[in-house]
Design a protein around this motif. Structure first.
Motif, mmCIF file in Angstrom:
data_model
loop_
_atom_site.group_PDB
_atom_site.id
_atom_site.type_symbol
_atom_site.label_atom_id
_atom_site.label_comp_id
_atom_site.label_asym_id
_atom_site.label_seq_id
_atom_site.Cartn_x
_atom_site.Cartn_y
_atom_site.Cartn_z
ATOM 1 N N MET A 68 0.910 -1.263 -0.140
ATOM 2 C CA MET A 68 0.091 0.415 -0.363
ATOM 3 C C MET A 68 1.042 1.167 -0.169
ATOM 4 S SD MET A 68 -3.613 -0.184 0.039
ATOM 5 C CE MET A 68 -4.166 1.067 0.970
ATOM 6 N N THR A 69 1.979 1.559 0.331
ATOM 7 C CA THR A 69 2.949 2.131 0.952
ATOM 8 C C THR A 69 2.882 2.721 -0.480
ATOM 9 O OG1 THR A 69 3.875 1.565 3.076
ATOM 10 C CG2 THR A 69 4.796 3.353 1.742
ATOM 11 N N VAL A 70 3.644 1.953 -0.775
ATOM 12 C CA VAL A 70 4.059 1.680 -3.202
ATOM 13 C C VAL A 70 3.130 2.150 -3.900
ATOM 14 C CG1 VAL A 70 5.269 0.218 -4.993
ATOM 15 C CG2 VAL A 70 5.987 0.112 -2.847
ATOM 16 N N ALA A 71 1.916 1.021 -3.412
ATOM 17 C CA ALA A 71 0.820 2.099 -4.774
ATOM 18 C C ALA A 71 0.258 3.404 -4.157
ATOM 19 C CB ALA A 71 -0.579 1.166 -4.043
ATOM 20 N N VAL A 72 0.122 3.549 -3.014
ATOM 21 C CA VAL A 72 -0.499 5.014 -3.148
ATOM 22 C C VAL A 72 0.953 6.111 -3.326
ATOM 23 C CG1 VAL A 72 -0.882 6.448 -0.694
ATOM 24 C CG2 VAL A 72 -1.828 4.639 -0.858
ATOM 25 N N HIS A 83 -5.244 -4.259 -2.582
ATOM 26 C CA HIS A 83 -5.087 -4.301 -1.634
ATOM 27 C C HIS A 83 -5.639 -3.771 -0.745
ATOM 28 C CE1 HIS A 83 -1.794 -6.464 -3.042
ATOM 29 N NE2 HIS A 83 -2.105 -5.380 -3.920
ATOM 30 N N THR A 84 -6.319 -2.856 -0.582
ATOM 31 C CA THR A 84 -7.402 -2.150 0.577
ATOM 32 C C THR A 84 -8.604 -3.399 0.617
ATOM 33 O OG1 THR A 84 -7.521 -0.124 -0.056
ATOM 34 C CG2 THR A 84 -9.029 -0.706 1.392
ATOM 35 N N GLY A 85 -8.771 -4.303 -0.643
ATOM 36 C CA GLY A 85 -9.580 -5.945 0.084
ATOM 37 C C GLY A 85 -8.559 -6.486 0.565
ATOM 38 N N ARG A 86 -7.994 -6.534 -0.102
ATOM 39 C CA ARG A 86 -6.979 -8.005 0.839
ATOM 40 C C ARG A 86 -6.289 -7.605 2.140
ATOM 41 N NH1 ARG A 86 -2.158 -10.131 -2.442
ATOM 42 N NH2 ARG A 86 -1.625 -11.125 -0.662
ATOM 43 N N LEU A 87 -6.581 -6.221 2.158
ATOM 44 C CA LEU A 87 -6.051 -5.579 3.976
ATOM 45 C C LEU A 87 -7.787 -5.998 4.746
ATOM 46 C CD1 LEU A 87 -4.689 -2.733 4.085
ATOM 47 C CD2 LEU A 87 -4.145 -3.809 5.523
ATOM 48 N N ARG A 88 -8.557 -5.677 4.463
ATOM 49 C CA ARG A 88 -10.009 -6.201 4.906
ATOM 50 C C ARG A 88 -9.906 -7.847 5.409
ATOM 51 N NH1 ARG A 88 -12.432 -1.337 1.826
ATOM 52 N NH2 ARG A 88 -11.977 0.004 3.377
ATOM 53 N N LYS A 89 -9.591 -8.223 3.971
ATOM 54 C CA LYS A 89 -9.343 -9.688 3.711
ATOM 55 C C LYS A 89 -8.950 -10.177 4.853
ATOM 56 C CE LYS A 89 -11.624 -10.985 -0.214
ATOM 57 N NZ LYS A 89 -10.910 -11.835 -1.758
ATOM 58 N N LEU A 90 -8.351 -9.423 5.758
ATOM 59 C CA LEU A 90 -6.831 -9.727 6.559
ATOM 60 C C LEU A 90 -7.251 -9.444 7.897
ATOM 61 C CD1 LEU A 90 -3.644 -9.348 4.380
ATOM 62 C CD2 LEU A 90 -3.895 -11.687 5.635
ATOM 63 N N GLY A 91 -8.898 -8.873 7.540
ATOM 64 C CA GLY A 91 -9.470 -8.430 9.226
ATOM 65 C C GLY A 91 -8.400 -6.543 9.794
ATOM 66 N N ALA A 92 -7.893 -6.503 9.750
ATOM 67 C CA ALA A 92 -7.195 -5.455 9.660
ATOM 68 C C ALA A 92 -8.184 -4.506 9.826
ATOM 69 C CB ALA A 92 -6.019 -4.340 8.229
ATOM 70 N N ASP A 93 -7.926 -3.423 11.312
ATOM 71 C CA ASP A 93 -9.044 -2.228 10.939
ATOM 72 C C ASP A 93 -9.089 -1.719 10.444
ATOM 73 O OD1 ASP A 93 -7.000 0.100 12.210
ATOM 74 O OD2 ASP A 93 -6.577 -1.698 14.019
ATOM 75 N N GLN A 94 -9.896 -0.563 10.286
ATOM 76 C CA GLN A 94 -10.403 0.481 9.182
ATOM 77 C C GLN A 94 -9.299 1.624 9.095
ATOM 78 O OE1 GLN A 94 -12.207 0.278 6.571
ATOM 79 N NE2 GLN A 94 -11.378 2.437 5.943
ATOM 80 N N ASP A 95 -8.850 1.487 10.899
ATOM 81 C CA ASP A 95 -7.974 3.256 11.156
ATOM 82 C C ASP A 95 -6.734 2.731 10.508
ATOM 83 O OD1 ASP A 95 -9.611 4.480 12.391
ATOM 84 O OD2 ASP A 95 -8.836 3.369 14.436
ATOM 85 N N VAL A 97 -6.668 0.953 7.555
ATOM 86 C CA VAL A 97 -6.855 1.151 5.957
ATOM 87 C C VAL A 97 -6.155 2.852 5.853
ATOM 88 C CG1 VAL A 97 -8.267 0.242 4.348
ATOM 89 C CG2 VAL A 97 -7.807 -1.365 5.776
ATOM 90 N N THR A 98 -7.485 2.860 6.565
ATOM 91 C CA THR A 98 -7.667 4.870 6.057
ATOM 92 C C THR A 98 -6.036 4.999 6.140
ATOM 93 O OG1 THR A 98 -9.756 4.927 7.251
ATOM 94 C CG2 THR A 98 -9.129 6.924 6.478
ATOM 95 N N ALA A 99 -5.692 5.138 7.229
ATOM 96 C CA ALA A 99 -4.214 5.835 6.817
ATOM 97 C C ALA A 99 -3.156 5.825 5.915
ATOM 98 C CB ALA A 99 -3.461 5.163 8.313
ATOM 99 N N LEU A 100 -3.031 4.554 5.484
ATOM 100 C CA LEU A 100 -2.532 3.755 4.420
ATOM 101 C C LEU A 100 -2.890 4.535 2.953
ATOM 102 C CD1 LEU A 100 -1.854 -0.396 5.240
ATOM 103 C CD2 LEU A 100 -0.158 1.931 5.383
ATOM 104 N N ARG A 101 -4.408 4.514 2.893
ATOM 105 C CA ARG A 101 -4.997 4.538 1.462
ATOM 106 C C ARG A 101 -5.132 6.858 1.748
ATOM 107 N NH1 ARG A 101 -9.033 2.129 -1.158
ATOM 108 N NH2 ARG A 101 -9.618 4.109 -1.346
ATOM 109 N N GLU A 102 -4.616 7.007 3.043
ATOM 110 C CA GLU A 102 -4.059 8.585 2.773
ATOM 111 C C GLU A 102 -2.992 8.777 2.892
ATOM 112 O OE1 GLU A 102 -7.118 9.820 5.916
ATOM 113 O OE2 GLU A 102 -8.625 9.592 5.588
ATOM 114 N N GLY A 103 -1.933 7.878 2.915
ATOM 115 C CA GLY A 103 -0.436 8.339 2.884
ATOM 116 C C GLY A 103 0.064 8.760 4.312
ATOM 117 N N ARG A 104 -0.603 8.089 5.254
ATOM 118 C CA ARG A 104 -0.502 8.434 6.888
ATOM 119 C C ARG A 104 0.415 6.981 7.202
ATOM 120 N NH1 ARG A 104 -4.269 9.080 9.654
ATOM 121 N NH2 ARG A 104 -6.062 8.584 8.874
#
Length: 169
Positions: A68-72, A83-95, A97-104
């Motif tokens: 996700m760091t490379v993709a963003v 990879h957002t979908g993959r994170l969700r399948k792994l049970g990653a918490d929304q925080d 997923v959101t941080a990675l998607r926002e580049g934080r």
């Protein structure tokens, strides 16, 4: 330009990989694979590298943080979505997923460390300072993991660049 190919009209050397991906994706060939199939070398190379990365010793969430760091960073919307979908399948918490998607940086210090190291490797083209490696190691990662981050960067830099080039959706 860069048409989405089918198993029937793709180069022969791309067809086995396309069939394999289709099986894993419930019968459908994802658009990115269909477009990258024009180059069997690229498609097969990426799939081999990503499979190797999936089998490395980094834990699944840490691998997804690298991806996700490379993709963003590389602005690959299709990779971010997948990879957002993959994170969700792994049970990653929304925080996370959101941080990675926002580049934080994520709030989890261990995952933040692998994200920071990934960005350091990218920024220095591998010439990271010793203290950057030590910071990664201080969070329970190993020298092997540091090299595996480079593997992930290589695989997903290839993917993000190619996906953007072919306008994969």
């Amino acid at each position: 330009m860069f048409a989405a190919l089918s198993v029937e009209n793709a180069p022969e050397a791309s067809r086995p990989a396309m069939r394999s991906v289709a099986e894993a994706w419930g019968g459908a060939v994802p658009d990115a694979v269909a477009r990258l199939a024009a180059s069997p070398e690229l498609l097969n190379g990426f799939l081999a590298m990503s499979a190797s990365f999936e089998n490395c010793t980094l834990d699944p969430l840490a691998r997804e943080v690298v991806i996700m760091t490379v993709a963003v960073r590389n602005d690959c919307h299709v990779c971010v979505a997948i990879h957002t979908g993959r994170l969700r399948k792994l049970g990653a918490d929304q925080d996370l997923v959101t941080a990675l998607r926002e580049g934080r940086a994520p709030s989890d210090e261990r995952l933040a460390a692998v994200r920071t190291f990934t960005l350091d490797v990218l920024a220095t083209t591998g010439g990271v300072a010793d203290d950057a490696v030590e910071a990664l190691l201080a969070h329970g990662y190993t020298e092997r993991n540091a090299l595996e981050v480079v593997l992930g960067i290589g695989a997903y830099t290839m993917s993000t660049f190619a996906n953007r080039l072919v306008r994969a959706a």
